[in-house]
Design a protein around this motif. Structure first.
Motif, PDB file in Angstrom:
ATOM      1  N   THR A 138     -23.238   3.507  -9.296  1.00 23.47           N
ATOM      2  CA  THR A 138     -22.901   4.736  -9.997  1.00 23.47           C
ATOM      3  C   THR A 138     -21.443   5.028  -9.673  1.00 23.47           C
ATOM      4  N   PHE A 139     -20.553   4.780 -10.634  1.00 19.64           N
ATOM      5  CA  PHE A 139     -19.118   4.744 -10.351  1.00 19.64           C
ATOM      6  C   PHE A 139     -18.402   6.029 -10.760  1.00 19.64           C
ATOM      7  N   ILE A 140     -17.378   6.332  -9.983  1.00 16.78           N
ATOM      8  CA  ILE A 140     -16.471   7.443 -10.270  1.00 16.78           C
ATOM      9  C   ILE A 140     -15.235   6.855 -10.945  1.00 16.78           C
ATOM     10  N   PRO A 141     -15.007   7.144 -12.207  1.00 16.11           N
ATOM     11  CA  PRO A 141     -13.855   6.566 -12.904  1.00 16.11           C
ATOM     12  C   PRO A 141     -12.540   6.931 -12.216  1.00 16.11           C
ATOM     13  N   GLY A 142     -11.650   5.957 -12.113  1.00 13.96           N
ATOM     14  CA  GLY A 142     -10.332   6.198 -11.544  1.00 13.96           C
ATOM     15  C   GLY A 142     -10.273   6.242 -10.035  1.00 13.96           C
ATOM     16  N   ALA A 143     -11.415   6.145  -9.370  1.00 16.31           N
ATOM     17  CA  ALA A 143     -11.426   6.156  -7.905  1.00 16.31           C
ATOM     18  C   ALA A 143     -11.020   4.780  -7.403  1.00 16.31           C
ATOM     19  N   ALA A 144      -9.806   4.667  -6.899  1.00 17.64           N
ATOM     20  CA  ALA A 144      -9.272   3.371  -6.505  1.00 17.64           C
ATOM     21  C   ALA A 144      -9.553   3.085  -5.041  1.00 17.64           C
ATOM     22  N   SER A 145      -9.745   1.804  -4.748  1.00 16.73           N
ATOM     23  CA  SER A 145      -9.827   1.396  -3.353  1.00 16.73           C
ATOM     24  C   SER A 145      -8.442   1.489  -2.740  1.00 16.73           C
ATOM     25  N   GLU A 146      -8.339   1.271  -1.445  1.00 18.51           N
ATOM     26  CA  GLU A 146      -7.051   1.363  -0.758  1.00 18.51           C
ATOM     27  C   GLU A 146      -6.800   0.088   0.013  1.00 18.51           C
ATOM     28  N   PRO A 147      -5.869  -0.771  -0.406  1.00 18.37           N
ATOM     29  CA  PRO A 147      -5.029  -0.571  -1.578  1.00 18.37           C
ATOM     30  C   PRO A 147      -5.808  -0.803  -2.872  1.00 18.37           C
ATOM     31  N   ALA A 148      -5.214  -0.404  -3.986  1.00 14.68           N
ATOM     32  CA  ALA A 148      -5.873  -0.625  -5.269  1.00 14.68           C
ATOM     33  C   ALA A 148      -6.089  -2.111  -5.498  1.00 14.68           C
ATOM     34  N   GLY A 149      -7.223  -2.440  -6.119  1.00 16.92           N
ATOM     35  CA  GLY A 149      -7.507  -3.819  -6.467  1.00 16.92           C
ATOM     36  C   GLY A 149      -7.020  -4.131  -7.873  1.00 16.92           C
ATOM     37  N   LYS A 197       0.004   1.244  -1.408  1.00 13.71           N
ATOM     38  CA  LYS A 197       0.810   2.040  -2.342  1.00 13.71           C
ATOM     39  C   LYS A 197       1.917   2.800  -1.615  1.00 13.71           C
ATOM     40  N   GLY A 198       1.776   2.999  -0.309  1.00 12.76           N
ATOM     41  CA  GLY A 198       2.818   3.667   0.457  1.00 12.76           C
ATOM     42  C   GLY A 198       3.703   2.720   1.240  1.00 12.76           C
ATOM     43  N   LEU A 199       3.337   1.462   1.306  1.00 13.75           N
ATOM     44  CA  LEU A 199       4.081   0.465   2.075  1.00 13.75           C
ATOM     45  C   LEU A 199       4.289  -0.751   1.180  1.00 13.75           C
ATOM     46  N   LYS A 200       5.531  -1.010   0.808  1.00 14.47           N
ATOM     47  CA  LYS A 200       5.885  -2.119  -0.077  1.00 14.47           C
ATOM     48  C   LYS A 200       5.111  -2.055  -1.408  1.00 14.47           C
ATOM     49  N   PRO A 201       5.249  -0.975  -2.153  1.00 13.46           N
ATOM     50  CA  PRO A 201       4.503  -0.862  -3.418  1.00 13.46           C
ATOM     51  C   PRO A 201       4.860  -1.952  -4.423  1.00 13.46           C
ATOM     52  N   GLU A 202       6.117  -2.432  -4.397  1.00 11.06           N
ATOM     53  CA  GLU A 202       6.479  -3.512  -5.320  1.00 11.06           C
ATOM     54  C   GLU A 202       5.716  -4.787  -4.995  1.00 11.06           C
ATOM     55  N   LEU A 203       5.564  -5.067  -3.691  1.00  9.40           N
ATOM     56  CA  LEU A 203       4.785  -6.236  -3.290  1.00  9.40           C
ATOM     57  C   LEU A 203       3.330  -6.065  -3.709  1.00  9.40           C
ATOM     58  N   LEU A 204       2.786  -4.867  -3.533  1.00  4.92           N
ATOM     59  CA  LEU A 204       1.395  -4.633  -3.935  1.00  4.92           C
ATOM     60  C   LEU A 204       1.214  -4.890  -5.422  1.00  4.92           C
ATOM     61  N   ALA A 205       2.151  -4.437  -6.247  1.00  5.48           N
ATOM     62  CA  ALA A 205       2.042  -4.668  -7.693  1.00  5.48           C
ATOM     63  C   ALA A 205       2.009  -6.163  -8.000  1.00  5.48           C
ATOM     64  N   LYS A 206       2.826  -6.919  -7.277  1.00  6.11           N
ATOM     65  CA  LYS A 206       2.855  -8.370  -7.491  1.00  6.11           C
ATOM     66  C   LYS A 206       1.558  -9.011  -7.019  1.00  6.11           C
ATOM     67  N   VAL A 207       1.056  -8.577  -5.876  1.00 11.44           N
ATOM     68  CA  VAL A 207      -0.197  -9.110  -5.346  1.00 11.44           C
ATOM     69  C   VAL A 207      -1.341  -8.818  -6.310  1.00 11.44           C
ATOM     70  N   ARG A 208      -1.401  -7.606  -6.835  1.00 10.74           N
ATOM     71  CA  ARG A 208      -2.479  -7.242  -7.761  1.00 10.74           C
ATOM     72  C   ARG A 208      -2.433  -8.103  -9.021  1.00 10.74           C
ATOM     73  N   ALA A 209      -1.224  -8.392  -9.496  1.00 10.82           N
ATOM     74  CA  ALA A 209      -1.101  -9.239 -10.696  1.00 10.82           C
ATOM     75  C   ALA A 209      -1.616 -10.651 -10.427  1.00 10.82           C
ATOM     76  N   VAL A 210      -1.290 -11.186  -9.254  1.00  9.84           N
ATOM     77  CA  VAL A 210      -1.779 -12.520  -8.897  1.00  9.84           C
ATOM     78  C   VAL A 210      -3.296 -12.488  -8.712  1.00  9.84           C
ATOM     79  N   GLN A 211      -3.792 -11.444  -8.063  1.00  9.21           N
ATOM     80  CA  GLN A 211      -5.236 -11.317  -7.885  1.00  9.21           C
ATOM     81  C   GLN A 211      -5.957 -11.290  -9.231  1.00  9.21           C
ATOM     82  N   GLU A 212      -5.395 -10.603 -10.203  1.00  7.33           N
ATOM     83  CA  GLU A 212      -6.047 -10.547 -11.512  1.00  7.33           C
ATOM     84  C   GLU A 212      -6.115 -11.931 -12.148  1.00  7.33           C
ATOM     85  N   ASP A 213      -5.053 -12.725 -11.982  1.00 11.60           N
ATOM     86  CA  ASP A 213      -5.094 -14.088 -12.511  1.00 11.60           C
ATOM     87  C   ASP A 213      -6.162 -14.924 -11.809  1.00 11.60           C
TER      88      ASP A 213
END
Length: 396
Positions: free
Chosen positions: A307-318, A372-388
């Motif tokens: 039973t999910f809460i929309p928009g509730a992100a894990s930390e860090p976001a997946g 999201k508070g520590l190296k957010p640019e790296l997190l964005a890159k990691v998330r993109a690779v994870q999605e692939d």
């Protein structure tokens, strides 16, 4: 997310802690590239391998990365960089590592398996099982703890807790008294009214499990999770040492070379919220069952879990669009949906996901911290690779 704090490591680089866990410069690229040329096995998917190679060359990025995919009985391993900058050896599926907040899925597994055994109910309250905790918290339910709508203040942001870590990162906490750091506070908001990720939630979950069974949480993990899933290299230590061999975790702050911070912190300060140590192989086996393994949870409990809460992100976001359930998150990507958890801890960032039928699973581990508070640019890159990698997992 509340602000992160700086904790001085035992050598020269400030160790950055985020409340989600207790909460590479050109020189690094030069360090890892020769090892990659000789130690990284060729991948059947060249595009994925190039992404991992690029990730470890990223300024401020991880010295190493390992991804383990299981599709039915087929297993594939993708890796780049190093598990240990001193020896140059590559990451392995049997390396121990701190799984950070993925440990919250384990405390959720203990609780939900106790629900299936009629020892707990999702609407049981803190007041019923932990009456010594603040009266203001007594109406918070197990369900609200598991989906982070409890309103409990986060002990890992308490000034007194942070002060102890600043003085001695290896301080041995009484894990069962971590909530004492915020026991003078009321709820941050009415229980059930909003989503807010809190490390206090899973401490309370573990304490409730102990209260109804009379068994230590560590024993419950062994009886209800480790043994049924044959997790032989997974544990919940109290100290700062890691079992050998291990994936070394690093603070990467260019232009300084990476600093090994694998054993800077005591796990006692995160316990059921983030202290578990596992391996890519064991973690992959766990998330297959947690995401959808037949027989691990009853169908009714599984329905409640999802039973999910929309928009509730894990930390860090997946990867993809996040939604939060009971100690599990739904990640909706461009290629399909997977279920699991993420985590970050000084030296480590983790993703563990599986499909709803439990037949496919992915663990993706890097040996530096990002959020999201520590190296957010790296997190964005990691998330993109994870999605692939999720797309590769779901591909027939």
């Amino acid at each position: 997310m509340p602000p992160r704090s700086g904790v001085r490591s035992r050598s020269r680089v400030p160790l950055r802690l985020t409340v989600a866990t207790l909460a590479a410069s050109a020189a690094l690229a030069t360090l890892v590239q020769p090892v990659q040329a000789t130690a990284t096995p060729p991948s059947p998917d060249g595009a994925l391998q190039r992404q991992l190679d690029d990730l470890v060359r990223t300024p401020g990025g991880p010295p190493g990365v390992i991804a383990l995919l299981r599709q039915g009985d087929r297993t594939s391993v993708h890796r780049a960089g190093v598990a240990d900058t001193r020896t140059g050896r590559p990451p392995r599926t049997t390396d121990h590592m701190r799984i950070a907040s993925v440990a919250k899925a384990f405390s959720g597994a203990v609780a939900l398996r106790l629900v299936d055994r009629d020892r707990l109910e999702l609407d049981d309250t803190i007041g019923e099982h932990l009456p010594s905790l603040p009266t203001a918290w007594h109406q918070v339910t197990l369900r609200q703890l598991l989906n982070h709508t409890s309103g409990l203040p986060d002990f890992s942001t308490a000034p007194a807790f942070i002060e102890i870590l600043q003085e001695d990162p290896r301080h041995h906490f009484d894990s069962r008294r971590l909530l004492d750091f915020v026991a003078d506070q009321g709820l941050l908001f009415p229980a059930g009214s909003k989503y807010q990720y809190s490390n206090s939630d899973n401490i309370a979950v573990a304490l409730m499990a102990e209260a109804v069974t009379g068994e230590p949480y560590e024993r419950l993990l062994d009886r209800l999770v480790y043994r049924p899933l044959d997790l032989r290299q997974t544990s919940l230590p109290q100290g700062y040492r890691l079992p050998r061999p291990y994936l070394h975790g690093y603070d990467v702050t260019p232009p300084a070379p990476p600093e090994d911070i694998s054993e800077v912190l005591s796990a006692s300060g995160v316990w059921a919220s983030g202290g578990i140590v596992s391996t890519p192989k064991d973690l992959n086996a766990f998330v297959r069952a947690w995401a959808g393994g037949r027989g691990f949870l009853s169908e009714e409990t599984r329905r409640q879990q999802r039973t999910f809460i929309p928009g509730a992100a894990s930390e860090p976001a997946g990867p993809g669009v996040n939604a939060g359930g009971l100690a599990i998150f739904r990640y909706t990507t461009r290629c399909g949906t997977v279920y699991g958890h993420t985590g970050n801890f000084p030296g480590y960032t983790q993703l563990a996901v599986g499909t709803a039928d439990g037949k496919r699973s992915l663990t993706f581990s890097i040996n530096t911290q990002t959020s999201k508070g520590l190296k957010p640019e790296l997190l964005a890159k990691v998330r993109a690779v994870q999605e692939d990698f999720v797309c590769a997992l779901l591909r027939r």
